[in-house]
Design an enzyme around this catalytic site. Structure first.
Site, mmCIF file in Angstrom:
data_model
loop_
_atom_site.group_PDB
_atom_site.id
_atom_site.type_symbol
_atom_site.label_atom_id
_atom_site.label_comp_id
_atom_site.label_asym_id
_atom_site.label_seq_id
_atom_site.Cartn_x
_atom_site.Cartn_y
_atom_site.Cartn_z
ATOM 1 N N ASP A 102 0.867 -1.170 0.000
ATOM 2 C CA ASP A 102 0.000 0.000 0.000
ATOM 3 C C ASP A 102 0.905 1.221 0.000
ATOM 4 O O ASP A 102 1.834 1.303 0.819
ATOM 5 C CB ASP A 102 -0.888 -0.040 1.256
ATOM 6 C CG ASP A 102 -1.885 1.112 1.341
ATOM 7 O OD1 ASP A 102 -1.768 2.072 0.548
ATOM 8 O OD2 ASP A 102 -2.766 1.068 2.204
ATOM 9 N N CYS B 230 5.253 -0.444 4.773
ATOM 10 C CA CYS B 230 5.540 -0.711 3.358
ATOM 11 C C CYS B 230 6.668 0.186 2.864
ATOM 12 O O CYS B 230 7.531 -0.253 2.097
ATOM 13 C CB CYS B 230 4.289 -0.479 2.509
ATOM 14 S SG CYS B 230 2.904 -1.555 2.894
ATOM 15 N N ARG C 230 -5.424 -0.466 1.240
ATOM 16 C CA ARG C 230 -6.328 -0.910 2.301
ATOM 17 C C ARG C 230 -7.587 -0.060 2.410
ATOM 18 O O ARG C 230 -8.626 -0.544 2.858
ATOM 19 C CB ARG C 230 -5.590 -0.907 3.637
ATOM 20 C CG ARG C 230 -4.444 -1.906 3.710
ATOM 21 C CD ARG C 230 -3.554 -1.626 4.900
ATOM 22 N NE ARG C 230 -2.975 -0.292 4.816
ATOM 23 C CZ ARG C 230 -2.422 0.344 5.852
ATOM 24 N NH1 ARG C 230 -2.390 -0.231 7.036
ATOM 25 N NH2 ARG C 230 -1.904 1.549 5.693
ATOM 26 N N CYS D 278 1.232 3.029 3.411
ATOM 27 C CA CYS D 278 1.548 2.207 4.585
ATOM 28 C C CYS D 278 2.982 2.480 5.046
ATOM 29 O O CYS D 278 3.934 2.351 4.272
ATOM 30 C CB CYS D 278 1.356 0.743 4.215
ATOM 31 S SG CYS D 278 2.258 -0.439 5.199
#
Length: 268
Positions: free
Chosen positions: A142, A148, A172, A145
Site C-alpha cells: 500500500d 511498506c 487498504r 503504509c
C-alpha cells in the site's frame, strides 16, 4: 479480515470484509458449484447449502474431506474452515497434527495461495530483482503504509541477499481512495519501478492518463482471497505468509526456514 466466523454469523457480515475498512470491489462472486457431472461427496451438498446461507456471495475456493472424520475442509473468504457433514457446525481455528508437528490449517491455505497467486502474471507485477535470485517473494503493498515504505527502503539490501520482490497492490482504504489512485498512477507511469520508489518516498504522482487500464482492482481482490488483512503482506514461494515487514537478514532467515520446512514435508 473479520476475526471469527461467530461474528459473521451473529451480525450477518461477510468474512471477506477487511480489518481496515475497504471499498467495494464489485459484484461478489457466487459460490463455486460442484464439478459438472461429478457426484457430490457425502456432506458436500449440506456444507455448500449451509455456507451459502450464512456467508452469501463468497466463493468456495476449495471443498474436500477434512483430515478428521465427519467434517469437510473449506477454503472461503481467505481462510480455512472445518464444517460438519450435516452443515450444522463449523470450526474456525488451527488444526494441529501433533504426531507430525504440522499446522494443517496453514498448510491447506498455503496450497491454495500458491495456485491463487499464479493468477497474476509477472507482467502485472512491479518487480525488483537481482540478476540471479535465490528466493522470490510476493508482496502486497500500500503506497501510504508506513511499514511498506520501510520495506521498500531496504530494497537494495533484499536484492543483494538474493531476494527478488514482486509487488502487488493492496490499497487498504479501498477503491476510489487516494492510495488506490496513487497505485494506479504508479502502474500507468512510464517507469513503474521508479514511480513506485517516488511514491513510497512521499511524492504525489499525477493522475494516470485516461484510458490506462491497471491491474490494481484485480490484485486487491486477489489479496482478499488469499487472506491479506494488513500490509505489507509477504508470501514465500510455498504460499506461506512469512511477514509483515521484516528487515533484510530476518527475511532471508524466514525464507531459509520455510524452504527447510518444505523439504522436510516432502520427505514425509
Amino acid at each position: 479480515m473479520l476475526r471469527s466466523l461467530v461474528l459473521a454469523l451473529s451480525l450477518g457480515l461477510s468474512l471477506a470484509a477487511c480489518a481496515q475498512p475497504a471499498g467495494n470491489t464489485g459484484t461478489p462472486a457466487a459460490t463455486t458449484p460442484a464439478a459438472p457431472g461429478a457426484a457430490a461427496r457425502p456432506g458436500e451438498e449440506a456444507v455448500r447449502a449451509a455456507l451459502a446461507g450464512v456467508l452469501p456471495g463468497n466463493e468456495i475456493r476449495r471443498l474436500r474431506p477434512a483430515p478428521f472424520a465427519g467434517f469437510q475442509e473449506v477454503v472461503i473468504a481467505g481462510r480455512v474452515l472445518y464444517v460438519s457433514d450435516d452443515g450444522r457446525y463449523a470450526i474456525d481455528g488451527a488444526l494441529i497434527d501433533l504426531a507430525g508437528r504440522r499446522n494443517l490449517t496453514e498448510s491447506a491455505m498455503d496450497e491454495v495461495r500458491v495456485q491463487e497467486l499464479k493468477r497474476i502474471p509477472a507482467g502485472k507485477r512491479i518487480v525488483f530483482a537481482p540478476r540471479e535470485p535465490k528466493y522470490t517473494v510476493t508482496v502486497f503493498t500500500d503506497i501510504d503504509c508506513g511499514y511498506c515504505r520501510m520495506f521498500h527502503q531496504h530494497m537494495a539490501e533484499y536484492n543483494a541477499l538474493g531476494i527478488a520482490v514482486e509487488y502487488l497492490f493492496f490499497p487498504r482504504a479501498g477503491q476510489g481512495s487516494a492510495p488506490w489512485q496513487q497505485a494506479e498512477a504508479v502502474w500507468c507511469s512510464k517507469d513503474p519501478r521508479q514511480a513506485m520508489t517516488e511514491a513510497k518516498g512521499g511524492k504525489t504522482l499525477p493522475a494516470p492518463p485516461a484510458g490506462c487500464r491497471s491491474p490494481v482492482a484485480e490484485e486487491y481482490a486477489l489479496g482478499r482471497e488469499v487472506g491479506v488483512n494488513a500490509t505489507p503482506a509477504v508470501f514465500a514461494p510455498s504460499g506461506a505468509q512469512i511477514g509483515g515487514y521484516l528487515e533484510p537478514q530476518r527475511l532471508l532467515q524466514a525464507l531459509e526456514q520455510d524452504a527447510r520446512r518444505q523439504a522436510q514435508a516432502a520427505q514425509r
